[in-house]
Design a protein around this motif. Structure first.
Motif, PDB file in Angstrom:
ATOM      1  N   ASP A 325       0.849  -1.186   0.000  1.00 49.91           N
ATOM      2  CA  ASP A 325       0.000   0.000   0.000  1.00 49.91           C
ATOM      3  C   ASP A 325       0.884   1.234   0.000  1.00 49.91           C
ATOM      4  OD1 ASP A 325      -1.787   2.001   0.424  1.00 49.91           O
ATOM      5  OD2 ASP A 325      -2.681   1.141   2.237  1.00 49.91           O
ATOM      6  N   THR A 326       0.908   1.973  -1.091  1.00 49.32           N
ATOM      7  CA  THR A 326       1.788   3.128  -1.212  1.00 49.32           C
ATOM      8  C   THR A 326       1.021   4.439  -1.132  1.00 49.32           C
ATOM      9  OG1 THR A 326       1.647   3.021  -3.629  1.00 49.32           O
ATOM     10  CG2 THR A 326       3.465   1.837  -2.584  1.00 49.32           C
ATOM     11  N   ALA A 327      -0.202   4.394  -0.636  1.00 51.21           N
ATOM     12  CA  ALA A 327      -0.979   5.618  -0.500  1.00 51.21           C
ATOM     13  C   ALA A 327      -0.327   6.559   0.497  1.00 51.21           C
ATOM     14  CB  ALA A 327      -2.390   5.283  -0.027  1.00 51.21           C
ATOM     15  N   SER A 328      -0.508   7.855   0.293  1.00 54.43           N
ATOM     16  CA  SER A 328      -0.066   8.847   1.255  1.00 54.43           C
ATOM     17  C   SER A 328      -1.227   9.125   2.200  1.00 54.43           C
ATOM     18  CB  SER A 328       0.373  10.122   0.542  1.00 54.43           C
ATOM     19  OG  SER A 328       1.549   9.894  -0.197  1.00 54.43           O
ATOM     20  N   THR A 329      -1.110   8.698   3.430  1.00 50.61           N
ATOM     21  CA  THR A 329      -2.175   8.768   4.404  1.00 50.61           C
ATOM     22  C   THR A 329      -1.977   9.961   5.321  1.00 50.61           C
ATOM     23  OG1 THR A 329      -2.299   6.367   4.374  1.00 50.61           O
ATOM     24  CG2 THR A 329      -3.350   7.472   6.212  1.00 50.61           C
ATOM     25  N   TYR A 330      -3.000  10.777   5.467  1.00 49.95           N
ATOM     26  CA  TYR A 330      -2.902  11.976   6.285  1.00 49.95           C
ATOM     27  C   TYR A 330      -3.739  11.845   7.556  1.00 49.95           C
ATOM     28  CZ  TYR A 330      -0.372  14.488   2.681  1.00 49.95           C
ATOM     29  OH  TYR A 330       0.599  14.885   1.803  1.00 49.95           O
ATOM     30  N   GLY A 331      -3.117  12.092   8.686  1.00 49.11           N
ATOM     31  CA  GLY A 331      -3.819  12.155   9.947  1.00 49.11           C
ATOM     32  C   GLY A 331      -4.271  10.814  10.479  1.00 49.11           C
ATOM     33  N   TYR A 332      -4.799  10.862  11.701  1.00 42.22           N
ATOM     34  CA  TYR A 332      -5.304   9.651  12.345  1.00 42.22           C
ATOM     35  C   TYR A 332      -6.679   9.938  12.930  1.00 42.22           C
ATOM     36  CZ  TYR A 332      -5.779   5.557  15.258  1.00 42.22           C
ATOM     37  OH  TYR A 332      -6.258   4.397  15.824  1.00 42.22           O
ATOM     38  N   ARG A 333      -7.639   9.075  12.645  1.00 42.67           N
ATOM     39  CA  ARG A 333      -9.010   9.237  13.114  1.00 42.67           C
ATOM     40  C   ARG A 333      -9.322   8.153  14.137  1.00 42.67           C
ATOM     41  NH1 ARG A 333     -11.243   8.669   8.625  1.00 42.67           N
ATOM     42  NH2 ARG A 333     -12.000   6.536   8.784  1.00 42.67           N
ATOM     43  N   PRO A 334      -9.347   8.485  15.437  1.00 41.75           N
ATOM     44  CA  PRO A 334      -9.671   7.465  16.445  1.00 41.75           C
ATOM     45  C   PRO A 334     -11.141   7.075  16.387  1.00 41.75           C
ATOM     46  CG  PRO A 334      -8.643   9.436  17.437  1.00 41.75           C
ATOM     47  CD  PRO A 334      -9.067   9.791  16.055  1.00 41.75           C
ATOM     48  N   ALA A 335     -11.427   5.891  16.840  1.00 43.13           N
ATOM     49  CA  ALA A 335     -12.810   5.446  16.959  1.00 43.13           C
ATOM     50  C   ALA A 335     -13.423   6.021  18.239  1.00 43.13           C
ATOM     51  CB  ALA A 335     -12.863   3.920  17.002  1.00 43.13           C
ATOM     52  N   ASP A 336     -14.739   6.076  18.296  1.00 45.51           N
ATOM     53  CA  ASP A 336     -15.409   6.500  19.521  1.00 45.51           C
ATOM     54  C   ASP A 336     -14.981   5.587  20.668  1.00 45.51           C
ATOM     55  OD1 ASP A 336     -16.725   8.501  18.225  1.00 45.51           O
ATOM     56  OD2 ASP A 336     -18.636   7.428  18.041  1.00 45.51           O
ATOM     57  N   GLY A 337     -14.578   6.194  21.777  1.00 46.80           N
ATOM     58  CA  GLY A 337     -14.175   5.424  22.945  1.00 46.80           C
ATOM     59  C   GLY A 337     -12.751   4.911  22.908  1.00 46.80           C
ATOM     60  N   GLU A 338     -12.055   5.117  21.797  1.00 45.51           N
ATOM     61  CA  GLU A 338     -10.672   4.654  21.700  1.00 45.51           C
ATOM     62  C   GLU A 338      -9.798   5.446  22.676  1.00 45.51           C
ATOM     63  OE1 GLU A 338      -7.170   4.204  18.269  1.00 45.51           O
ATOM     64  OE2 GLU A 338      -9.264   4.565  17.706  1.00 45.51           O
ATOM     65  N   LYS A 339      -8.935   4.750  23.397  1.00 42.34           N
ATOM     66  CA  LYS A 339      -8.034   5.394  24.353  1.00 42.34           C
ATOM     67  C   LYS A 339      -6.691   5.628  23.661  1.00 42.34           C
ATOM     68  CE  LYS A 339      -8.405   4.298  28.686  1.00 42.34           C
ATOM     69  NZ  LYS A 339      -8.272   3.655  30.049  1.00 42.34           N
ATOM     70  N   VAL A 340      -6.351   6.908  23.485  1.00 42.89           N
ATOM     71  CA  VAL A 340      -5.188   7.296  22.690  1.00 42.89           C
ATOM     72  C   VAL A 340      -4.224   8.112  23.537  1.00 42.89           C
ATOM     73  CG1 VAL A 340      -4.410   8.584  20.652  1.00 42.89           C
ATOM     74  CG2 VAL A 340      -6.604   7.363  20.601  1.00 42.89           C
ATOM     75  N   CYS A 341      -2.934   7.789  23.451  1.00 45.94           N
ATOM     76  CA  CYS A 341      -1.910   8.572  24.132  1.00 45.94           C
ATOM     77  C   CYS A 341      -1.007   9.238  23.099  1.00 45.94           C
ATOM     78  CB  CYS A 341      -1.066   7.702  25.055  1.00 45.94           C
ATOM     79  SG  CYS A 341       0.172   8.615  26.013  1.00 45.94           S
ATOM     80  N   VAL A 342      -0.854  10.548  23.215  1.00 44.37           N
ATOM     81  CA  VAL A 342       0.021  11.323  22.337  1.00 44.37           C
ATOM     82  C   VAL A 342       1.332  11.579  23.075  1.00 44.37           C
ATOM     83  CG1 VAL A 342       0.325  13.499  21.106  1.00 44.37           C
ATOM     84  CG2 VAL A 342      -1.948  12.431  21.227  1.00 44.37           C
ATOM     85  N   VAL A 343       2.436  11.143  22.485  1.00 45.99           N
ATOM     86  CA  VAL A 343       3.739  11.347  23.108  1.00 45.99           C
ATOM     87  C   VAL A 343       4.267  12.733  22.748  1.00 45.99           C
ATOM     88  CG1 VAL A 343       6.140  10.581  23.217  1.00 45.99           C
ATOM     89  CG2 VAL A 343       4.288   8.894  23.086  1.00 45.99           C
ATOM     90  N   LEU A 344       4.482  13.569  23.763  1.00 41.75           N
ATOM     91  CA  LEU A 344       5.132  14.873  23.576  1.00 41.75           C
ATOM     92  C   LEU A 344       6.591  14.674  23.941  1.00 41.75           C
ATOM     93  CD1 LEU A 344       2.436  17.238  25.138  1.00 41.75           C
ATOM     94  CD2 LEU A 344       2.717  16.513  22.749  1.00 41.75           C
ATOM     95  N   CYS A 345       7.430  14.516  22.909  1.00 42.88           N
ATOM     96  CA  CYS A 345       8.747  13.930  23.113  1.00 42.88           C
ATOM     97  C   CYS A 345       9.877  14.911  23.361  1.00 42.88           C
ATOM     98  CB  CYS A 345       9.095  13.027  21.941  1.00 42.88           C
ATOM     99  SG  CYS A 345       9.081  13.857  20.336  1.00 42.88           S
TER     100      CYS A 345
END
Length: 361
Positions: A325-345
């Protein structure tokens, strides 16, 4: 045959650096990222991993400690000390760890590195040498110096000990955020992602690599099936400006039998600038553009995606965890209720750039 990074490497690094780095703090991020025009983060449970509070101001302290302590254990720290090429953060971490180990550090970095980073390097007693305008030029000079002096050559990201040290961050996040589904990680050369994704896979957590659209070393490597050189032109280029990703990150992004859905996504510079400003205006958190890149994935419109097939809940369209899959994918869309952690590095940045950074479009 190159070393394959494994979970045992992460565990060994965690034991080696315990007590020598600061445990990561995490904080809930209610409302953050929910104001994007796509509303991409609405319905998800967001957390921030505040790794910019680490020694030297970035996650790099983990890998530097692991690298030098492993060599000290093996008796392979030379009298000439250690040398590294770095856009700033890895050099600072190496200099700091070397100071703690009582060895000399010679650091090469591009001449356009932020002055705040250069000043910090010198405060750790490092011999700072400014070469060229890109990381690759600084690296070439560093390699020549190591060959001539006998100094131990470290690397900003392309070494299993460095990546394993970085991966200890994921162990701590996992312990602090029960039930975590996804972790978003900014990518330059890919050392942090390699370690985090390796540890995340062990715990059934999805790792998402986030890169500036015009500094996409890992994304390009996944499309090509191997590390390749890319051009670098991004507001986050001072810390995410590697022209080639480590093979460790490529392997971590598409391991055999992976069921967590590790993937690579892109974000435009305007989203990075916006994420950095939102962190400051909403939380009074000041990070460098490279760190804000991970959050920018939640602020990037889905309609920037080049392909829309294969998208589903908790998945970005056209993800590149599939080598075909060589598509250029932009951004991330979480699902409802998905628990997501963003690393501020990292937070080695000039506060004045909050007002001088290009305004988001």
């Amino acid at each position: 045959m190159r070393h394959q990074l494994g979970y045992d490497d992460i565990k060994a690094a965690a034991e080696r650096i315990a007590g020598h780095v600061r445990p990561v703090a995490v904080a809930p991020a209610e409302g953050l990222g929910a104001t994007g025009s796509s509303g991409s983060a609405m319905g998800a449970e967001l957390w921030l991993a505040l790794e910019y509070l680490q020694h030297t101001g970035s996650f790099k302290a983990r890998g530097a400690q692991n690298f030098l302590r492993a060599h000290r254990e093996a008796g392979t720290l030379p009298d000439a000390g250690v040398t590294i090429a770095s856009g700033g953060n890895a050099g600072m971490a190496c200099a700091w760890a070397a100071l703690r180990q009582g060895v000399r550090a010679t650091v090469f970095l591009p001449a356009n590195a932020p002055q705040v980073k250069v000043a910090r390097l010198r405060s750790y007693g490092a011999d700072v040498r400014l070469v060229g305008t890109e990381y690759a030029e600084a690296l070439a000079a560093c390699e020549e110096f190591a060959a001539a002096s006998g100094a131990l050559a470290s690397h900003a990201y392309d070494h299993p000990l460095i990546a394993a040290g970085a991966g200890t961050l994921m162990e701590e996040i996992h312990a602090r955020v029960p039930g975590l589904d996804t972790v978003l990680v900014a990518v330059g050369g890919g050392g942090l992602f390699a370690g985090v994704a390796t540890a995340a896979r062990q715990h059934g957590i999805r790792a998402v690599a986030v890169e500036p659209e015009h500094s996409r070393a890992l994304h390009a490597a996944l499309a090509a099936g191997r590390p390749v050189d890319v051009t670098v032109d991004s507001v986050a280029g001072d810390s995410l400006g590697a022209r080639r990703a480590t093979a460790l990150a490529v392997d971590a992004a598409r391991p055999e039998g992976d069921v967590t859905g590790a993937r690579s996504v892109l974000v435009p510079d305007e989203a990075i600038v916006r994420a950095r400003r939102e962190l400051w205006e909403d939380r009074r958190i000041l990070v460098e553009h490279g760190a804000a890149t991970a959050l920018a994935a939640l602020l990037t419109d889905d309609d920037r995606t080049d392909r829309t097939d294969g998208a589903g809940d908790g998945a970005s369209a056209g993800s590149t965890n599939n080598p075909d899959d060589t598509a250029s994918t932009y951004g991330y869309r979480p699902a409802d209720g998905e628990k997501v952690c963003v690393v501020l590095c990292g937070a080695n940045t000039d506060p004045a750039t909050l007002s001088t950074s290009p305004a988001p479009h």
